[in-house]
Design an enzyme around this catalytic site. Structure first.
Site, mmCIF file in Angstrom:
data_model
loop_
_atom_site.group_PDB
_atom_site.id
_atom_site.type_symbol
_atom_site.label_atom_id
_atom_site.label_comp_id
_atom_site.label_asym_id
_atom_site.label_seq_id
_atom_site.Cartn_x
_atom_site.Cartn_y
_atom_site.Cartn_z
ATOM 1 N N GLU A 181 11.778 -10.231 1.544
ATOM 2 C CA GLU A 181 11.306 -8.587 1.438
ATOM 3 C C GLU A 181 13.253 -8.385 1.214
ATOM 4 O O GLU A 181 12.938 -7.384 2.080
ATOM 5 C CB GLU A 181 11.254 -8.396 2.541
ATOM 6 C CG GLU A 181 9.372 -8.988 3.288
ATOM 7 C CD GLU A 181 8.875 -8.485 4.309
ATOM 8 O OE1 GLU A 181 7.924 -8.167 5.266
ATOM 9 O OE2 GLU A 181 9.563 -8.456 5.989
ATOM 10 N N GLU A 265 1.276 -11.449 2.052
ATOM 11 C CA GLU A 265 2.034 -11.160 3.563
ATOM 12 C C GLU A 265 -0.035 -10.000 3.726
ATOM 13 O O GLU A 265 0.295 -9.317 3.310
ATOM 14 C CB GLU A 265 2.594 -10.599 4.508
ATOM 15 C CG GLU A 265 3.676 -11.505 4.485
ATOM 16 C CD GLU A 265 4.621 -10.886 5.506
ATOM 17 O OE1 GLU A 265 4.567 -9.599 6.081
ATOM 18 O OE2 GLU A 265 5.769 -11.681 5.289
#
Length: 619
Positions: A181, A265
């Site tokens: 991320e 995700e």
């Protein structure tokens, strides 16, 4: 001749079997697809973090995933879980990553590894060791020489566990993530040029390559954040993206105009903070989105399919405009398809039905849940005033309060003590409180400071000759966002009374709670609001999972048979029970130990119940 013929065919049979097993197994990204041993493969994965599940339950949870219809398990690796102190690595026992990977292979699951070095994950400091902050020349998550040196050491140690178990070496590991991320961090840290950000992230991938990892790499970001997060030579995957067209558009832009397309995700639940409502995602929404991914051939990973528990002091924290810190719950149930205790939920059953429809063969039977027991009232027969324990310890003395890091502890508590020769009457301020404190004068409680509520001051009246005690708790280092670089704990700025800095002769008593404090308990009345340590014994004829009922307690930590089960904060909720794995209980005598910080309703008994309470806010 007949015997020769028989032996010839036997030899031919074994040669053919040997040839099959000696064929090179591989996983690759080619022509816009995932290819497993040369054939098109769609990843249906679930995230499960082995440190959040007792190792005795790894196989059960993985079998639950297989029975739901998944073909892959994804796990983060937490750097600070394995490097216990500088240069001291532990990959044994409950930290045996190789065993977890091999267990997944036994169950029939492929494995995706997410090693960070930054992982987020609602985990203490996003996976970084707390002691990195002791090096004043080191800045985390950037192109910094001191930091990258530590990252490379970590990756090289980790590679020893992963490389032998890559698919091309006969193991189940098919992909490895580079950083994590990073696009969101780039967006928040505009003070750092994009080129410098990119230098750092690409060096992380280079370390992974040099360590011997040869399976495909990927990155994981919000689909609008690929510019900052993508890494050359790694497949960009999207977090939380529900729109297939948006997913494909953004992946195509950063992957040469082609797939494969993966949501690394997808959230069937969400994370939880103390003092905030327990968020839930409906089964109908999760089923609908799953069916959409399947229909469009999109690979995906449920984050989380099974959350588990933030045992000990492993939970991290977030922050927002209203709260300087939002500490995460001990439970990491996550409203996931498989509950914290490993139970099949309605969400699990609905998803299993979805996957059964696309499987030609019947899915494996769902494993039976672990037996549940309840423990009747336990008398906490040994009780002591924490100050009695403190008075027996040797303090660290300094002109100003020292941080946890200066005191060389990562977690737990520090008691800061100072005696005043002159009276002090007015407002005490601790703007650098990290994170939660109770204040006492001569052992008498006078108030609370709390970073969650941005409460950093209170009125105080200290007479000449009296002693001020400030008991400070680290509630978990921030694991997400730009503030991750500001993660010192304890008292990190001057203590002021009426604007005047209080210096000279500060005494500090570290309480890391690596082990529960040993104390000679003697009968004594303990005043309300005095922090206390308690101990009791209970006997079991059989073991099983259970849930410790903390509703009669305020705030603190619980140890069972020497293990730190985690924090409770029953004064606010929403978590009011603590999950106790049955494998950590014993037939016969067991020991429970509790550190109760608030103690506003002195309790000397506790019991367990047969279900969790995770969604009841108290105030």
């Amino acid at each position: 001749m007949k015997n020769f013929s028989k032996y010839f065919y036997v030899i031919l049979f074994f040669l053919s079997i040997n040839s099959i097993f000696s064929q090179k197994r591989n996983f690759e990204i080619k022509n816009g697809e995932f290819l497993l041993n040369g054939k098109s493969f769609v990843i249906h994965s679930g995230e499960l973090h082995y440190p959040r599940v007792p190792m005795e339950y790894w196989k059960h949870r993985l079998q639950m995933m297989k029975a739901m219809g998944l073909n892959t398990v994804t796990t983060y690796v937490f750097w600070n879980y394995h490097e216990e102190s500088p240069g001291k690595w532990n990959f044994s026992g409950e930290k045996d990553l190789k065993k977890f990977i091999k267990t997944a292979q036994e169950v029939g699951l492929y494995v995706i590894i997410r090693p960070g070095p930054y992982v987020c994950a609602e985990w203490e400091f996003g996976g970084y060791p707390w002691w990195l902050q002791k090096d004043k020349n080191l800045e985390i998550r950037t192109d910094n020489k001191a930091f990258l040196l530590q990252c490379e050491k970590y990756i090289n140690e980790l590679a020893k566990q992963i490389v032998p178990l890559q698919i091309n070496n006969g193991g189940p590991v098919i992909m490895v993530q580079a950083e994590n991320e990073f696009g969101s961090y780039v967006a928040q840290r505009k003070d750092i040029p994009l080129e410098q950000h990119k230098k750092y992230s690409h060096k992380i991938k280079d370390f992974l390559v040099r360590s011997g990892i040869t399976v495909p790499f990927f990155t994981s970001d919000g689909s609008s954040l690929f510019k900052g997060g993508s890494i050359e030579g790694a497949l960009p995957t999207a977090n939380g993206e529900s729109d297939i067209d948006v997913l494909k558009k953004n992946v195509n832009e950063y992957n040469g105009g082609k797939g494969p397309y993966m949501v690394a995700e997808y959230y069937p639940g969400w994370l939880d903070h103390w003092a905030e409502p327990f968020p839930k995602v409906s089964t109908e929404d999760v089923v609908k989105q799953t069916e959409l991914y399947i229909k469009n051939g999109v690979s995906f990973n449920y984050y989380m399919v099974h959350g588990g528990t933030n045992f000990g002091f492993t939970s991290g924290a977030n922050y927002d405009k209203d709260h300087d810190i939002q500490p995460d719950l001990t439970s990491y149930d996550y409203d996931a398809p498989i509950s914290e205790a490993g139970w099949a939920t309605p969400k699990y059953n609905a998803l299993r039905n979805v996957f059964q429809k696309i499987n030609a063969q019947n899915l494996p039977d769902v494993p039976q849940p672990v037996k549940i027991i309840t423990i009747p009232e336990i008398k906490l027969s040994k009780n002591a005033d924490l100050f009695d324990y403190i008075d027996l310890q040797k303090p660290v003395i300094n002109n100003l309060p020292l941080t946890f890091e200066d005191l060389n502890i990562g977690n737990g508590y520090v008691l800061y003590r100072r005696k005043f020769d002159k009276a002090q009457n007015g407002k005490i301020e601790i703007k650098g409180l990290r994170d939660y404190a109770h204040l006492y004068i001569n052992g008498r409680w006078v108030g609370e400071m709390n970073r969650y509520y941005k409460k950093y001051d209170l009125k105080i009246n200290i007479k000449a000759g009296e002693t001020l005690d400030i008991l400070v708790e680290n509630m978990g280092r921030i694991n997400y966002g730009a503030e991750i670089v500001n993660n010192l704990k304890g008292i990190i700025s001057p203590v002021r009374i009426n604007g005047n800095e209080i210096s000279g002769n500060w005494k500090m008593y570290p309480l890391p709670f690596n082990q529960f404090p040993k104390h000679n308990y003697k009968p004594k009345d303990i005043a309300t609001r005095t922090p206390m340590i308690c101990e009791g014994e209970f006997f079991l004829g059989e073991t099983g999972d259970t849930f410790l009922d903390m509703r009669k307690f305020g705030k603190g930590v619980v140890f069972i048979n020497g293990r730190n089960i985690g924090r409770y904060w029953s004064k606010v909720g929403p978590q009011l029970t603590l999950y106790i794995p049955g494998v950590w209980l014993k037939k016969g005598k067991n020991t429970i130990q509790i550190f109760e910080q608030i103690n506003d309703n002195t309790n000397f008994t506790i019991n367990s119940i047969d279900h969790p309470i995770l969604d009841q806010l108290v105030k």
